[in-house]
Design a protein around this motif. Structure first.
Motif, PDB file in Angstrom:
ATOM      1  N   MET A 164       2.749   4.495  11.004  1.00  0.00           N
ATOM      2  CA  MET A 164       3.524   4.371   9.774  1.00  0.00           C
ATOM      3  C   MET A 164       2.628   4.037   8.592  1.00  0.00           C
ATOM      4  O   MET A 164       2.765   4.605   7.510  1.00  0.00           O
ATOM      5  CB  MET A 164       4.578   3.277   9.924  1.00  0.00           C
ATOM      6  CG  MET A 164       5.858   3.758  10.527  1.00  0.00           C
ATOM      7  SD  MET A 164       6.971   2.393  10.814  1.00  0.00           S
ATOM      8  CE  MET A 164       7.428   1.954   9.152  1.00  0.00           C
ATOM      9  N   PHE A 165       1.709   3.101   8.837  1.00  0.00           N
ATOM     10  CA  PHE A 165       0.824   2.712   7.743  1.00  0.00           C
ATOM     11  C   PHE A 165      -0.007   3.905   7.286  1.00  0.00           C
ATOM     12  O   PHE A 165      -0.107   4.178   6.093  1.00  0.00           O
ATOM     13  CB  PHE A 165      -0.104   1.570   8.189  1.00  0.00           C
ATOM     14  CG  PHE A 165      -0.942   1.037   7.074  1.00  0.00           C
ATOM     15  CD1 PHE A 165      -0.379   0.216   6.117  1.00  0.00           C
ATOM     16  CD2 PHE A 165      -2.275   1.384   6.953  1.00  0.00           C
ATOM     17  CE1 PHE A 165      -1.136  -0.271   5.069  1.00  0.00           C
ATOM     18  CE2 PHE A 165      -3.037   0.909   5.909  1.00  0.00           C
ATOM     19  CZ  PHE A 165      -2.460   0.076   4.965  1.00  0.00           C
ATOM     20  N   TYR A 166      -0.510   4.640   8.245  1.00  0.00           N
ATOM     21  CA  TYR A 166      -1.313   5.820   7.913  1.00  0.00           C
ATOM     22  C   TYR A 166      -0.477   6.851   7.164  1.00  0.00           C
ATOM     23  O   TYR A 166      -0.891   7.364   6.122  1.00  0.00           O
ATOM     24  CB  TYR A 166      -1.891   6.421   9.192  1.00  0.00           C
ATOM     25  CG  TYR A 166      -2.502   7.768   8.979  1.00  0.00           C
ATOM     26  CD1 TYR A 166      -3.740   7.897   8.340  1.00  0.00           C
ATOM     27  CD2 TYR A 166      -1.834   8.917   9.372  1.00  0.00           C
ATOM     28  CE1 TYR A 166      -4.285   9.136   8.112  1.00  0.00           C
ATOM     29  CE2 TYR A 166      -2.375  10.166   9.140  1.00  0.00           C
ATOM     30  CZ  TYR A 166      -3.606  10.277   8.515  1.00  0.00           C
ATOM     31  OH  TYR A 166      -4.136  11.505   8.276  1.00  0.00           O
ATOM     32  N   LEU A 167       0.722   7.134   7.683  1.00  0.00           N
ATOM     33  CA  LEU A 167       1.577   8.167   7.082  1.00  0.00           C
ATOM     34  C   LEU A 167       1.935   7.850   5.633  1.00  0.00           C
ATOM     35  O   LEU A 167       1.754   8.674   4.730  1.00  0.00           O
ATOM     36  CB  LEU A 167       2.884   8.278   7.864  1.00  0.00           C
ATOM     37  CG  LEU A 167       2.914   9.223   9.053  1.00  0.00           C
ATOM     38  CD1 LEU A 167       4.286   9.169   9.711  1.00  0.00           C
ATOM     39  CD2 LEU A 167       2.621  10.638   8.601  1.00  0.00           C
TER      40      LEU A 167
ATOM     41  N   TYR B 181       0.790  -1.232   0.000  1.00  0.00           N
ATOM     42  CA  TYR B 181       0.000   0.000   0.000  1.00  0.00           C
ATOM     43  C   TYR B 181       0.820   1.280   0.000  1.00  0.00           C
ATOM     44  O   TYR B 181       0.283   2.353  -0.260  1.00  0.00           O
ATOM     45  CB  TYR B 181      -0.949   0.011   1.199  1.00  0.00           C
ATOM     46  CG  TYR B 181      -2.021  -1.031   1.090  1.00  0.00           C
ATOM     47  CD1 TYR B 181      -3.074  -0.862   0.192  1.00  0.00           C
ATOM     48  CD2 TYR B 181      -1.966  -2.194   1.838  1.00  0.00           C
ATOM     49  CE1 TYR B 181      -4.049  -1.825   0.065  1.00  0.00           C
ATOM     50  CE2 TYR B 181      -2.946  -3.160   1.718  1.00  0.00           C
ATOM     51  CZ  TYR B 181      -3.990  -2.971   0.833  1.00  0.00           C
ATOM     52  OH  TYR B 181      -4.952  -3.915   0.699  1.00  0.00           O
ATOM     53  N   ALA B 182       2.103   1.181   0.331  1.00  0.00           N
ATOM     54  CA  ALA B 182       2.874   2.433   0.390  1.00  0.00           C
ATOM     55  C   ALA B 182       4.137   2.414  -0.464  1.00  0.00           C
ATOM     56  O   ALA B 182       4.257   3.202  -1.387  1.00  0.00           O
ATOM     57  CB  ALA B 182       3.221   2.751   1.839  1.00  0.00           C
ATOM     58  N   TRP B 183       5.058   1.486  -0.149  1.00  0.00           N
ATOM     59  CA  TRP B 183       6.371   1.599  -0.800  1.00  0.00           C
ATOM     60  C   TRP B 183       6.289   1.427  -2.305  1.00  0.00           C
ATOM     61  O   TRP B 183       6.944   2.158  -3.047  1.00  0.00           O
ATOM     62  CB  TRP B 183       7.354   0.582  -0.205  1.00  0.00           C
ATOM     63  CG  TRP B 183       7.515   0.690   1.270  1.00  0.00           C
ATOM     64  CD1 TRP B 183       7.491  -0.335   2.159  1.00  0.00           C
ATOM     65  CD2 TRP B 183       7.726   1.871   2.069  1.00  0.00           C
ATOM     66  NE1 TRP B 183       7.663   0.125   3.443  1.00  0.00           N
ATOM     67  CE2 TRP B 183       7.804   1.475   3.413  1.00  0.00           C
ATOM     68  CE3 TRP B 183       7.843   3.226   1.766  1.00  0.00           C
ATOM     69  CZ2 TRP B 183       8.002   2.359   4.460  1.00  0.00           C
ATOM     70  CZ3 TRP B 183       8.034   4.122   2.808  1.00  0.00           C
ATOM     71  CH2 TRP B 183       8.109   3.692   4.129  1.00  0.00           C
ATOM     72  N   LYS B 184       5.490   0.442  -2.732  1.00  0.00           N
ATOM     73  CA  LYS B 184       5.429   0.202  -4.169  1.00  0.00           C
ATOM     74  C   LYS B 184       4.877   1.424  -4.909  1.00  0.00           C
ATOM     75  O   LYS B 184       5.521   1.932  -5.822  1.00  0.00           O
ATOM     76  CB  LYS B 184       4.614  -1.056  -4.458  1.00  0.00           C
ATOM     77  CG  LYS B 184       5.080  -1.765  -5.721  1.00  0.00           C
ATOM     78  CD  LYS B 184       4.347  -3.058  -5.896  1.00  0.00           C
ATOM     79  CE  LYS B 184       4.494  -3.637  -7.283  1.00  0.00           C
ATOM     80  NZ  LYS B 184       4.670  -2.735  -8.363  1.00  0.00           N
ATOM     81  N   PRO B 185       3.687   1.922  -4.493  1.00  0.00           N
ATOM     82  CA  PRO B 185       3.199   3.122  -5.185  1.00  0.00           C
ATOM     83  C   PRO B 185       4.125   4.328  -5.044  1.00  0.00           C
ATOM     84  O   PRO B 185       4.314   5.065  -6.021  1.00  0.00           O
ATOM     85  CB  PRO B 185       1.843   3.412  -4.536  1.00  0.00           C
ATOM     86  CG  PRO B 185       1.648   2.425  -3.462  1.00  0.00           C
ATOM     87  CD  PRO B 185       2.671   1.371  -3.579  1.00  0.00           C
ATOM     88  N   ILE B 186       4.734   4.497  -3.870  1.00  0.00           N
ATOM     89  CA  ILE B 186       5.617   5.664  -3.680  1.00  0.00           C
ATOM     90  C   ILE B 186       6.825   5.554  -4.598  1.00  0.00           C
ATOM     91  O   ILE B 186       7.127   6.478  -5.354  1.00  0.00           O
ATOM     92  CB  ILE B 186       6.078   5.781  -2.205  1.00  0.00           C
ATOM     93  CG1 ILE B 186       4.912   6.214  -1.308  1.00  0.00           C
ATOM     94  CG2 ILE B 186       7.220   6.779  -2.077  1.00  0.00           C
ATOM     95  CD1 ILE B 186       5.207   6.144   0.171  1.00  0.00           C
TER      96      ILE B 186
ATOM     97  N   LEU C 212       0.855   9.297   1.997  1.00  0.00           N
ATOM     98  CA  LEU C 212       1.853   9.811   1.048  1.00  0.00           C
ATOM     99  C   LEU C 212       1.626   9.199  -0.328  1.00  0.00           C
ATOM    100  O   LEU C 212       1.617   9.908  -1.341  1.00  0.00           O
ATOM    101  CB  LEU C 212       3.266   9.488   1.544  1.00  0.00           C
ATOM    102  CG  LEU C 212       4.416   9.783   0.584  1.00  0.00           C
ATOM    103  CD1 LEU C 212       4.467  11.255   0.223  1.00  0.00           C
ATOM    104  CD2 LEU C 212       5.744   9.357   1.163  1.00  0.00           C
ATOM    105  N   ALA C 213       1.414   7.876  -0.345  1.00  0.00           N
ATOM    106  CA  ALA C 213       1.200   7.198  -1.624  1.00  0.00           C
ATOM    107  C   ALA C 213      -0.069   7.712  -2.300  1.00  0.00           C
ATOM    108  O   ALA C 213      -0.114   7.864  -3.516  1.00  0.00           O
ATOM    109  CB  ALA C 213       1.093   5.687  -1.395  1.00  0.00           C
TER     110      ALA C 213
END
Lengths: 166, 343
Positions: free
Chosen positions: B136-139, A30-35, B143-144
């Motif tokens: 962290m998950f929220y942040l 949910y985060a690193w890949k899209p970022i 961001l994404a």
């Protein structure tokens, strides 16, 4: 060391590992890949944009140079055309002038020759009249002294002819 | 007169002793994990009874099935909890199985001989770890998401974190692992860095959390690094361990055990480094705060206060530095594991 091991909290280790590994997988999805994808994509697009800007600049410069060249050519051509026009204008004027001059000369010459002719004719007339007059006068003079003689007449004509007016 | 004076002195001595003891106890309790989230405590001057303020956390015990109750029932070790026929008591931060009276037996070395059930409670540290994970998950989720709403440009707090993400990629992952292989390690490195950093910072907050200063937590982190290193390692890595190229043949079998030991020492050093740094930082910080109360005069106490201030700033730096070092070294170990043979 022994205390460290005896104090070791297996419960905390258990939860920590589970939460941490879960967090890695969750954030990866949910985060690193899209970022990272977005950042990479953005960097790529910046690089591409810079390259294309550079290319556009180069093209622009080429275009400008070409424009300059075309302008120069056009200017040269127009200059040449103006010069040519000027030249031909001058020539035309010159020709007209010379034509006029020769015409005038012709007219003058004609006039001169006709004057000459007239003069000659007038002279002849005058001559003839003078001759006639002379004869008249002479005859009248001679009438008294001389008989009207043809020889005398001729002689006077001859004399007159010799005395051509010039 | 003399007797009175010496008595007074002795009384004062005793009082000071107890204050120091009390501070030591406080420090010990603060760096230790606990079963409830207490924010502060007061002590009744007459009875010496402590009163805690905070909130209870769930206790989960694996002992012939799952036992579940809130930590408020344990009442900081003062009460014995009965759960489906078994009795439990909190003693020095640990839960022991006891009889209905809460009897704790010792062996000749003063060690507790009572049985300890497998304790999977949501302790203060676990709670903090959960909190940091959710944060962290929220942040990073936000961001994404902000990229989609704002034409690939980060918004809000993501503007602060995005350069750090890029820094970890460009300055830690790529130089250590390599341009083409760093991608599969990025998720771990980023999670690791922010996880340690946030937990370190949370540890510096007045909440008194000490998760990264607990060896169980650092062991968990180092274990993941160890597993990833050795599970993704290629042939070259193993060849360098068991049959080192470029050295005389008689030396090769001698090097193998040393190299093999290195495989374990590397993550072990990670574990100890983070644990020791954070724990030491906490103890120093708490001791200096304790000094303020021991000095009890304007000069000493204010000097201690200044010292606490500077140490706190250094600790903020250490919080970041330790996260950086752990991440960098993990990346380096991954780099060794995937290195191609270029001899």
């Amino acid at each position: 060391m022994e205390k460290l091991i005896s104090e070791f909290s297996s419960g905390l280790f258990f939860w920590q590992t589970i939460i941490f590994v879960t967090l890695i997988f969750l954030l990866r999805k949910y985060a690193w890949k899209p970022i990272l994808d977005t950042v990479n994509e953005r960097e790529k697009s910046i690089r591409d944009s810079l390259n294309s800007a550079k290319e556009a600049k180069k093209e622009m410069e080429n275009l400008q140079a070409e424009n300059k060249k075309i302008l120069q050519e056009a200017r040269a051509e127009s200059d040449a055309m103006i010069n040519q026009a000027k030249q031909s204008g001058k020539e035309l004027v010159e020709k007209a002038k010379s034509d006029a001059r020769s015409e005038a000369e012709n007219i003058l010459a004609q006039a001169r020759s006709s004057i000459e002719n007239e003069k000659r004719a007038a002279m002849n007339e005058i001559k003839n009249q003078v001759a006639d007059l002379s004869i008249d006068i002479a005859s009248k003079v001679l009438e008294q002294e001389l008989n009207k003689d043809k020889n005398h007449q001729e002689y006077i004509d001859k004399l007159l002819n010799e005395k051509k007016f010039n | 007169m003399l007797v009175y004076a010496s008595f007074g002195y002795a009384l004062e001595e005793e009082k000071e002793q107890t204050l120091q003891e009390e501070i030591t106890e406080y420090i010990y309790h603060h760096v230790q994990d606990s079963h409830d989230f207490s924010l502060f405590s007061t002590k009744d001057k007459k009875t010496g009874e402590k009163k805690y303020y905070g909130f209870p956390l769930p206790v989960i015990l694996i002992d012939d099935g799952v036992k579940f109750f809130m930590s408020s029932k344990l009442d900081h070790g003062k009460k014995v909890v009965e759960s489906s026929g078994k009795y439990y008591k909190l003693y020095h931060g640990k839960i022991y199985e006891t009889d209905s009276e809460g009897y704790i037996s010792y062996d000749e070395n003063g060690k507790v001989t009572n049985v300890r059930p497998l304790d999977l409670s949501i302790t203060k540290s676990v709670f903090s770890i959960l909190l940091v994970s959710i944060l962290m998950f929220y942040l990073f989720r936000s961001l994404a998401r902000s990229y989609n709403d704002n034409n690939q440009i980060a918004k809000g707090v993501g503007r602060f974190f995005e350069p750090i993400v890029i820094y970890i990629r460009d300055e830690i992952a790529i130089p250590s692992i390599g341009e083409e292989k760093h991608k599969k390690y990025m998720s771990f490195l980023l999670t690791l860095f922010f996880f340690i950093w946030f937990l370190n910072l949370l540890g510096l907050s007045p909440l008194g959390v000490n998760a990264t200063g607990n060896i169980a937590v650092t062991f968990g982190l180092a274990l993941v690094t160890f597993l990833i290193t050795n599970l993704t390692a290629n042939k070259t890595y193993w060849k360098h361990i068991f049959w080192m190229p470029g050295v005389p043949v008689w030396l090769k079998p001698l090097l193998a055990p040393i190299e093999l030991l290195g495989v374990f020492i590397k993550p072990f050093s990670l574990m100890i480094r983070l644990y020791a740094n954070i724990l030491a930082g906490h103890i120093v910080l708490y001791s200096l705060i304790g000094l303020i109360f021991i000095f009890k005069n304007l000069v000493g106490s204010s000097l201690s206060l200044v010292l606490v201030f500077f140490i706190s700033i250094i600790e903020v730096l250490v919080a970041l530095l330790q996260a950086y070092i752990f991440t960098l070294l993990s990346a380096l170990y991954f780099g060794f594991a995937v290195q191609e043979d270029d001899h």
